[in-house]
Design a protein around this motif. Structure first.
Motif, PDB file in Angstrom:
ATOM      1  N   TRP A 148       0.799  -1.629  -0.026  1.00 41.05           N
ATOM      2  CA  TRP A 148       0.188   0.415  -0.129  1.00 41.05           C
ATOM      3  C   TRP A 148       0.787   1.037   0.012  1.00 41.05           C
ATOM      4  O   TRP A 148       1.239   1.442   0.622  1.00 41.05           O
ATOM      5  N   GLN A 207      -8.523   5.412   8.987  1.00 40.51           N
ATOM      6  CA  GLN A 207      -8.726   6.626   8.086  1.00 40.51           C
ATOM      7  C   GLN A 207      -7.949   7.460   7.447  1.00 40.51           C
ATOM      8  O   GLN A 207      -8.519   8.573   6.829  1.00 40.51           O
ATOM      9  N   GLU A 209      -5.235   5.817   6.551  1.00 37.74           N
ATOM     10  CA  GLU A 209      -4.661   5.731   5.268  1.00 37.74           C
ATOM     11  C   GLU A 209      -5.973   5.676   4.126  1.00 37.74           C
ATOM     12  O   GLU A 209      -5.916   5.741   3.176  1.00 37.74           O
ATOM     13  N   ASP A 210      -7.328   5.976   4.830  1.00 40.27           N
ATOM     14  CA  ASP A 210      -8.588   5.645   4.028  1.00 40.27           C
ATOM     15  C   ASP A 210      -8.374   7.453   3.107  1.00 40.27           C
ATOM     16  O   ASP A 210      -8.302   7.755   1.899  1.00 40.27           O
ATOM     17  N   ALA A 211      -7.413   8.593   3.773  1.00 36.96           N
ATOM     18  CA  ALA A 211      -8.127   9.632   3.286  1.00 36.96           C
ATOM     19  C   ALA A 211      -6.307   9.955   2.145  1.00 36.96           C
ATOM     20  O   ALA A 211      -6.763  10.031   1.119  1.00 36.96           O
ATOM     21  N   SER A 213      -5.662   7.311   0.447  1.00 33.10           N
ATOM     22  CA  SER A 213      -6.520   6.331  -0.850  1.00 33.10           C
ATOM     23  C   SER A 213      -6.696   7.114  -1.485  1.00 33.10           C
ATOM     24  O   SER A 213      -6.439   7.167  -3.027  1.00 33.10           O
ATOM     25  N   GLN A 214      -7.762   7.383  -1.031  1.00 33.43           N
ATOM     26  CA  GLN A 214      -8.557   8.674  -1.744  1.00 33.43           C
ATOM     27  C   GLN A 214      -7.720   9.897  -2.472  1.00 33.43           C
ATOM     28  O   GLN A 214      -8.063  10.637  -3.517  1.00 33.43           O
ATOM     29  N   GLY A 215      -6.472   9.924  -2.445  1.00 33.39           N
ATOM     30  CA  GLY A 215      -5.799  11.408  -2.531  1.00 33.39           C
ATOM     31  C   GLY A 215      -5.147  10.593  -3.801  1.00 33.39           C
ATOM     32  O   GLY A 215      -5.046  11.207  -4.867  1.00 33.39           O
ATOM     33  N   GLU A 217      -6.323   7.854  -5.833  1.00 33.64           N
ATOM     34  CA  GLU A 217      -7.212   7.492  -6.917  1.00 33.64           C
ATOM     35  C   GLU A 217      -7.668   9.364  -7.228  1.00 33.64           C
ATOM     36  O   GLU A 217      -7.800   9.208  -8.646  1.00 33.64           O
ATOM     37  N   ALA A 218      -7.481  10.634  -6.699  1.00 29.30           N
ATOM     38  CA  ALA A 218      -7.737  11.323  -7.053  1.00 29.30           C
ATOM     39  C   ALA A 218      -6.599  12.000  -8.031  1.00 29.30           C
ATOM     40  O   ALA A 218      -7.122  12.648  -9.148  1.00 29.30           O
ATOM     41  N   GLN A 221      -7.204  10.307 -11.055  1.00 31.32           N
ATOM     42  CA  GLN A 221      -8.199  10.618 -11.950  1.00 31.32           C
ATOM     43  C   GLN A 221      -7.653  12.166 -12.820  1.00 31.32           C
ATOM     44  O   GLN A 221      -7.868  12.348 -14.096  1.00 31.32           O
TER      45      GLN A 221
END
Length: 312
Positions: A148, A207, A209-211, A213-215, A217-218, A221
């Motif tokens: 990750w 939390q 890690e999720d933030a 991961s979202q960064g 992905e953004a 994109q």
């Protein structure tokens, strides 16, 4: 036995001997080929060392790598892993011999400081080749399954260490026939406050890690949209060179943020380990570090077994 049978038997023996010689010859050739590859690799590493492309383990953090940064980091990581195993063996011996808290704390601190070294080395290597670090090609195949953002998930290791702290030593000792009362006196079970502290740390790590991961992905994109919506590559002098180069410069700028994501992920890993040690006692921290090491050792062993599996 007739002459015909004797001749047939001799012919079979000669054929078996011939096949045996061929197998032996092929085996010797394989060994020689492996030896040559090893010699070639050693020569490449020696040339790299002479060219000064290795990261200095004691150098300052601003030192940048020249030449093949991926090779430099791989060698430094192998060196780090070898040193890490020595620290872990020392820690395991201290735990098994029921060393005092002062001695155990010194060893735990050395293991923790050694983890800091790999985060430092990764930060230097990312400046030379961030894609190599993010890809995890310096890890074994099984470890890469759980990769990750260029490393391990802190929340997952907290699960590993907390579960083993609660269960493994007690049940392992019971299965081996140890005196349960004696074993229980050697263990330091998690208090309710410690358990809640680990749970909260795991939740906050998840939390974060999720933030991240979202960064990521953004970023992916946004990068995809930049490349898809830009001008076509110029095919000649009349091509829109300025627009094309502007588009690629924008994409390069976005790729430049990858190093920041890796640095944030490593900071999270580092801070999680530090917080875990603050929650646990010295002896619990020692056992948690051993549990984490055993987890990665099994992943590396699994990789070796997988790569050595028979292939039809």
């Amino acid at each position: 036995m007739t002459n015909l049978q004797t001749l047939r038997r001799l012919a079979q023996n000669r054929e078996a001997a011939r096949k045996s010689r061929l197998r032996k010859k092929a085996y010797v050739q394989q060994l020689e080929s492996s030896r040559l590859k090893l010699t070639q690799l050693e020569q490449e590493l020696q040339r790299a060392r002479q060219q000064g492309i290795f990261i200095s383990s004691t150098g300052d953090q601003s030192h940048s790598m020249s030449g093949n940064g991926a090779l430099a980091f791989d060698v430094e990581y192998s060196r780090w892993l070898e040193e890490h195993n020595k620290h872990i063996n020392e820690l395991r011996a201290a735990v098994n011999s029921h060393a005092g808290d002062a001695e155990l704390r010194t060893i735990v601190d050395s293991v923790t400081a050694h983890f800091d070294d790999i985060f430092r080395l990764k930060g230097i290597a990312a400046k030379a080749d961030v894609f190599h670090i993010l890809s995890g090609m310096w890890k074994t195949p099984a470890e890469r399954c759980f990769l990750w953002i260029g490393g391990f998930r802190s929340s997952e290791l907290l699960k590993v260490s907390s579960v083993l702290l609660l269960q493994s030593d007690f049940w392992h000792g019971a299965l081996l026939g140890f005196d349960i009362q004696l074993l229980a006196s050697q263990l330091e079970p998690l208090t309710e406050q410690q358990f809640m502290g680990i749970q909260n740390l795991q939740q906050s790590s998840q939390q974060a890690e999720d933030a991240l991961s979202q960064g990521m992905e953004a970023l992916q994109q946004s990068l995809a949209e930049t490349l898809a919506n830009g001008s076509p590559a110029p095919s000649g002098p009349s091509g829109n060179v300025a627009n094309y180069m502007g588009q690629m410069a924008m994409a390069m700028g976005k790729l430049g943020t990858l190093e920041g994501f890796l640095r944030q992920a490593d900071n999270l890993r580092q801070q999680t380990l530090q917080q875990m040690h603050r929650i646990l006692t010295t002896r619990q921290s020692a056992r948690a570090l051993l549990a984490i090491n055993d987890y990665f050792s099994r992943l590396r062993a699994l990789s070796s077994l997988w790569l050595a599996r028979p292939r039809e």
